[in-house]
Scaffold this motif. Structure first.
Motif, PDB file in Angstrom:
ATOM      1  N   GLY A   1      -4.615   8.922  -1.603  1.00 45.28           N
ATOM      2  CA  GLY A   1      -3.956   7.631  -1.296  1.00 45.28           C
ATOM      3  C   GLY A   1      -4.471   6.500  -1.801  1.00 45.28           C
ATOM      4  O   GLY A   1      -5.135   6.141  -2.979  1.00 45.28           O
TER       5      GLY A   1
ATOM      6  N   LYS B   1       0.124  10.232   8.943  1.00 46.52           N
ATOM      7  CA  LYS B   1       1.290  11.282   9.016  1.00 46.52           C
ATOM      8  C   LYS B   1       1.126  12.114   7.680  1.00 46.52           C
ATOM      9  O   LYS B   1       1.526  13.492   7.695  1.00 46.52           O
ATOM     10  CB  LYS B   1       2.643  10.373   8.633  1.00 46.52           C
ATOM     11  CG  LYS B   1       3.860  11.392   8.407  1.00 46.52           C
ATOM     12  CD  LYS B   1       5.087  10.458   8.397  1.00 46.52           C
ATOM     13  CE  LYS B   1       6.377  11.240   8.129  1.00 46.52           C
ATOM     14  NZ  LYS B   1       7.656  10.655   7.868  1.00 46.52           N
TER      15      LYS B   1
ATOM     16  N   ALA C   1      -6.919   1.810   1.707  1.00 44.99           N
ATOM     17  CA  ALA C   1      -6.506   2.206   3.199  1.00 44.99           C
ATOM     18  C   ALA C   1      -6.537   3.946   3.140  1.00 44.99           C
ATOM     19  O   ALA C   1      -6.707   4.361   4.306  1.00 44.99           O
ATOM     20  CB  ALA C   1      -5.068   1.970   3.528  1.00 44.99           C
TER      21      ALA C   1
ATOM     22  N   ASP D   1      -2.590   7.855   5.037  1.00 45.33           N
ATOM     23  CA  ASP D   1      -2.080   7.597   6.272  1.00 45.33           C
ATOM     24  C   ASP D   1      -2.133   8.637   7.110  1.00 45.33           C
ATOM     25  O   ASP D   1      -2.071  10.021   6.723  1.00 45.33           O
ATOM     26  CB  ASP D   1      -0.539   6.825   6.279  1.00 45.33           C
ATOM     27  CG  ASP D   1       0.569   7.889   5.801  1.00 45.33           C
ATOM     28  OD1 ASP D   1       0.856   8.795   6.535  1.00 45.33           O
ATOM     29  OD2 ASP D   1       0.625   7.670   4.622  1.00 45.33           O
TER      30      ASP D   1
END
Length: 264
Positions: A215, A224, A219, A222
């Motif tokens: 990712g 999902k 961050a 996520d």
């Protein structure tokens, strides 16, 4: 008129160019910033313009040679006047003005962007919102060196054909199949999320078709994407270390997957 006489005849004067003689031959040199090739390179310096363009620039004869070795043909090649390389000669200062390298360059190739629509199973890397172009290029370089079958680029991922990514790839952008617009769920193989500190993480990568997912630098992945993953793989680190650079983490995971030809 003989061929030699033709070769030694000075060409007609062209706006924004000057001719110079080398032996029996005359060569034209680009001298004007209004030349279409120079103007195109200036446009490609803008990230917005690059995102809308079908072409990209690769600087340095090493990258141009890497492109040729992998069957990529340039739209055109601009070279520093008098450097001895093949291409359209440009005044040194003018070529430096459209170079993204602080030290200037001897050659810039303009190539057409190319993505591969068919995704080949094996060992894939999926970049989920990796925004740093240097990391994107480094991952493509590692994918090439460590036996990956392709790199998939998700939304919000940096342009792999931007100057920083192309340079960081050291020409591997011409060798590794790049895929775009493919959802994580549609990629063939078990989905392996690269994320540390998760209770469900494992340390041994399974055999068979794999998709390594990394990712964004800040961050991470996520919820999902983590939910779509079949397992989470973490890299043990020393106490007090916060994290690894994304490109380093992918490189370690690729090496752990051991898909280098002849290294099974």
């Amino acid at each position: 008129m003989t061929a030699d006489a033709t070769a030694s005849s000075p060409p007609s004067r062209q706006p924004g160019r000057r001719s110079h003689r080398e032996g029996a031959f005359f060569h034209m040199t680009i001298t004007s910033s209004d030349n279409p090739a120079i103007k195109e390179l200036k446009r490609l310096q803008s990230s917005h313009a690059r995102s809308r363009a079908d072409v990209f620039a690769a600087e340095g004869e090493d990258l141009i040679e890497m492109a040729a070795a992998n069957g990529w043909k340039p739209e055109r090649v601009l070279v520093r006047e008098g450097c001895g390389l093949d291409g359209e000669e440009v005044e040194a200062e003018l070529l430096d003005s459209v170079s993204s390298l602080g030290s200037g360059t001897r050659a810039i190739g303009i190539f057409t962007k190319a993505y591969v629509p068919e995704v080949t199973s094996g060992l894939l890397v999926h970049l989920a919102g990796l925004s740093d172009p240097g990391n994107v290029g480094t991952i493509i370089r590692s994918a090439h060196a460590l036996g990956a079958t392709g790199v998939s680029l998700g939304p919000e991922t940096a342009d792999p054909f931007g100057p920083k990514a192309v340079r960081a790839s050291m020409g591997s952008v011409f060798a590794v199949p790049l895929h775009t617009g493919v959802a994580v769920s549609e990629l063939p193989g078990r989905k392996v999320a690269l994320a540390g500190g998760e209770a469900t993480s494992v340390r041994v990568l399974p055999e068979g078709d794999l998709v390594l997912i990394v990712g964004s630098e800040r961050a991470g992945l996520d919820p999902k994407t983590l939910e779509l993953s079949d397992l989470i793989w973490s890299i043990p680190m020393a106490d007090g270390a916060e994290s690894l650079n994304a490109a380093v983490a992918v490189s370690i995971a690729l090496h752990a997957a051991n898909r280098i030809p002849g290294n099974a």
